[in-house]
Design a protein around this motif. Structure first.
Motif, mmCIF file in Angstrom:
data_model
loop_
_atom_site.group_PDB
_atom_site.id
_atom_site.type_symbol
_atom_site.label_atom_id
_atom_site.label_comp_id
_atom_site.label_asym_id
_atom_site.label_seq_id
_atom_site.Cartn_x
_atom_site.Cartn_y
_atom_site.Cartn_z
ATOM 1 N N ARG A 1 -47.257 6.328 15.815
ATOM 2 C CA ARG A 1 -46.291 6.569 14.987
ATOM 3 C C ARG A 1 -45.732 7.982 15.124
ATOM 4 O O ARG A 1 -44.444 8.243 14.893
ATOM 5 N N PRO B 1 -37.718 -0.137 16.669
ATOM 6 C CA PRO B 1 -38.386 -1.170 15.708
ATOM 7 C C PRO B 1 -39.270 -2.247 15.960
ATOM 8 O O PRO B 1 -40.175 -2.493 15.307
ATOM 9 N N ALA B 2 -39.325 -2.622 17.422
ATOM 10 C CA ALA B 2 -39.880 -3.560 17.811
ATOM 11 C C ALA B 2 -41.279 -2.804 18.079
ATOM 12 O O ALA B 2 -42.311 -3.754 17.807
ATOM 13 N N GLU C 1 -42.383 -0.574 16.118
ATOM 14 C CA GLU C 1 -42.862 -0.452 14.670
ATOM 15 C C GLU C 1 -43.509 -1.879 14.276
ATOM 16 O O GLU C 1 -44.493 -1.820 13.647
ATOM 17 N N TRP C 2 -42.757 -2.932 14.696
ATOM 18 C CA TRP C 2 -43.123 -4.314 14.211
ATOM 19 C C TRP C 2 -44.677 -4.509 14.750
ATOM 20 O O TRP C 2 -45.415 -5.365 14.012
ATOM 21 N N ARG D 1 -47.158 -2.499 12.817
ATOM 22 C CA ARG D 1 -47.493 -2.948 11.603
ATOM 23 C C ARG D 1 -48.251 -4.085 11.443
ATOM 24 O O ARG D 1 -49.084 -4.485 10.753
ATOM 25 N N ARG E 1 -51.779 -4.663 9.795
ATOM 26 C CA ARG E 1 -52.240 -5.924 8.725
ATOM 27 C C ARG E 1 -53.322 -6.633 9.377
ATOM 28 O O ARG E 1 -53.777 -7.236 8.572
ATOM 29 N N LEU F 1 -43.150 -7.700 20.709
ATOM 30 C CA LEU F 1 -42.482 -8.426 19.572
ATOM 31 C C LEU F 1 -42.820 -9.801 19.810
ATOM 32 O O LEU F 1 -43.331 -10.443 18.907
#
Lengths: 303, 102
Positions: A138, A149-150, A152-153, A156, A160, A295
């Motif tokens: 990050r 964003p991909a 970041e996805w 994340r 999780r 992704l």
């Protein structure tokens, strides 16, 4: 002295020398004019090579180190020259032609397990940082300044689904085909230690086996060389424990994210004018495909 | 109106000459450079993707868990990310999408 094929960051020179009237074949390793900020200095790489050599990792024997930039223009070290080649594409092509090279995949597993036997704290490796993978990725994305964003996805998703952390070991962090010298079915030297750090051993297992480092031979999950189980069996034989393939896949996602981050940074070196290079420029155009793969992996129920 | 042939045509024609005529005449150790030049021309000949404004703020949302599975924004944001990525892959690496579809 003659320039050998080197990386984007370092230079390698072949040296023919005579020591006490005995002929020597050495490699002198030094920096390019511009160097990635996250890359280790030659002096630190020499210390890593010594630690690896002492731990029984197959490396080119480290001989001398010179930290004084006044001697050759940049710090350098000298190691013994070993036989073999380190071309990821050529190795993958040869392995695929014989339906996968199980012996060579296992040999890579054994080498990685030997590296991972080196554990902190080690006074001579005090310069190594402890790696918090997600936070580091990050931060690098923030520094680069382009929202992705991909990626970041994917990060994340990793956050999780993070498995409990293992005790840290020495990570090579660029252990892949192309950075390992090979002669026939044998590993002759693990190269390119400049990204090493302490962390979860699975990170290296994921890096070696991720699709982006299979050099077009996607079905040979272990680095485009052989099957995953042969590689993991080699690792287990030397490590004394068998890696969990599901957790290897979790780190294949991490590897794809990290390679995308590095590739984007390499393109920035070209764009910023720090090092104008068509190779770096084209590496940037690999990023969208890697993001797509991230992704895909993050939404495929990767554990 | 600019004179024809346009930029994509010029690049495609130059690339074909490079690959079909020049490349075979080059020594092996220089062929990779020619292939890299051909690849750059191929990418440059494709129209640039539109800027994706819908993804502004996506980073903060994702990091905060506001796009996690089960969150209201999850499906729409994932679809927007895919659409933007599809457009960028079409320029930089079309094979990435043809190989597999998320």
């Amino acid at each position: 002295m003659a320039r050998l094929s080197g990386g984007a960051i370092q230079q390698n020179w072949g040296v023919e020398a005579t020591l006490d009237s005995a002929p020597q074949r050495w490699v002198l390793r030094t920096d390019n004019a511009t160097t990635l900020a996250v890359s280790r200095s030659r002096v630190e790489e020499f210390a890593l090579l010594r630690a690896a050599h002492e731990a029984g990792v197959t490396v080119a024997e480290p001989l001398f180190c010179c930290a004084d930039a006044g001697v050759a223009g940049a710090p350098f070290f000298v190691m013994r020259r070993v036989a073999g080649t380190a071309s990821g594409h050529a190795l993958a092509k040869a392995a695929a032609a014989r339906g996968g090279n199980t012996a060579l995949a296992a040999a890579h597993g054994r080498e990685l397990a030997r590296i991972h036997r080196i554990r902190p704290p080690r006074a001579e490796l005090a310069f190594l940082g402890h790696n918090d993978f997600i936070a580091e990725m990050r931060a690098r994305l923030d520094d680069a300044g382009t929202p992705r964003p991909a990626l970041e996805w994917g990060l994340r998703h990793m956050e999780r689904n993070a498995p409990p952390a293992l005790p840290p070991v020495l990570l090579h962090r660029d252990f892949r085909s192309g950075n390992v010298m090979v002669d026939g079915d044998a590993v002759t030297a693990v190269l390119d230690w400049e990204f090493a750090g302490w962390g979860d051993p699975y990170e290296d297992l994921g890096w070696f086996t991720a699709r982006c480092w299979r050099f077009g031979q996607d079905h040979l999950e272990a680095g485009g060389i052989g099957p995953l189980d042969a590689f993991l069996a080699g690792y287990a034989a030397e490590a004394g424990w068998t890696p969990d393939p599901a957790r290897v896949r979790y780190w294949q996602l991490g590897a794809t994210i990290r390679w995308a981050v590095i590739a984007a940074d390499q393109a920035l070196r070209h764009i910023s004018g720090q090092e104008r290079s068509l190779e770096l420029a084209l590496t940037g155009h690999m990023v969208p495909g890697l993001e797509w793969e991230v992704l895909e992996m993050a939404n495929a129920g990767t554990p | 109106m600019p004179e024809r042939p346009d930029a994509p045509d010029l690049l495609a024609t130059a690339r074909a000459l490079l690959l079909e005529s020049l490349l075979p005449a080059l020594p092996r150790e220089r062929q990779l450079e020619a292939r890299m030049i051909a690849r750059a021309m191929e990418i440059a000949a494709r129209p640039a993707p539109p800027a994706a404004t819908v993804l502004a703020g996506a980073t903060a949302m994702i990091r905060a868990g506001q796009a996690d599975p089960g969150e209201p924004a999850h499906a729409a944001l994932l679809a927007a990310i895919r659409e933007e990525l599809r457009a960028r892959c079409a320029v930089s690496d079309p094979r990435a999408i043809r190989e597999k579809t998320p």
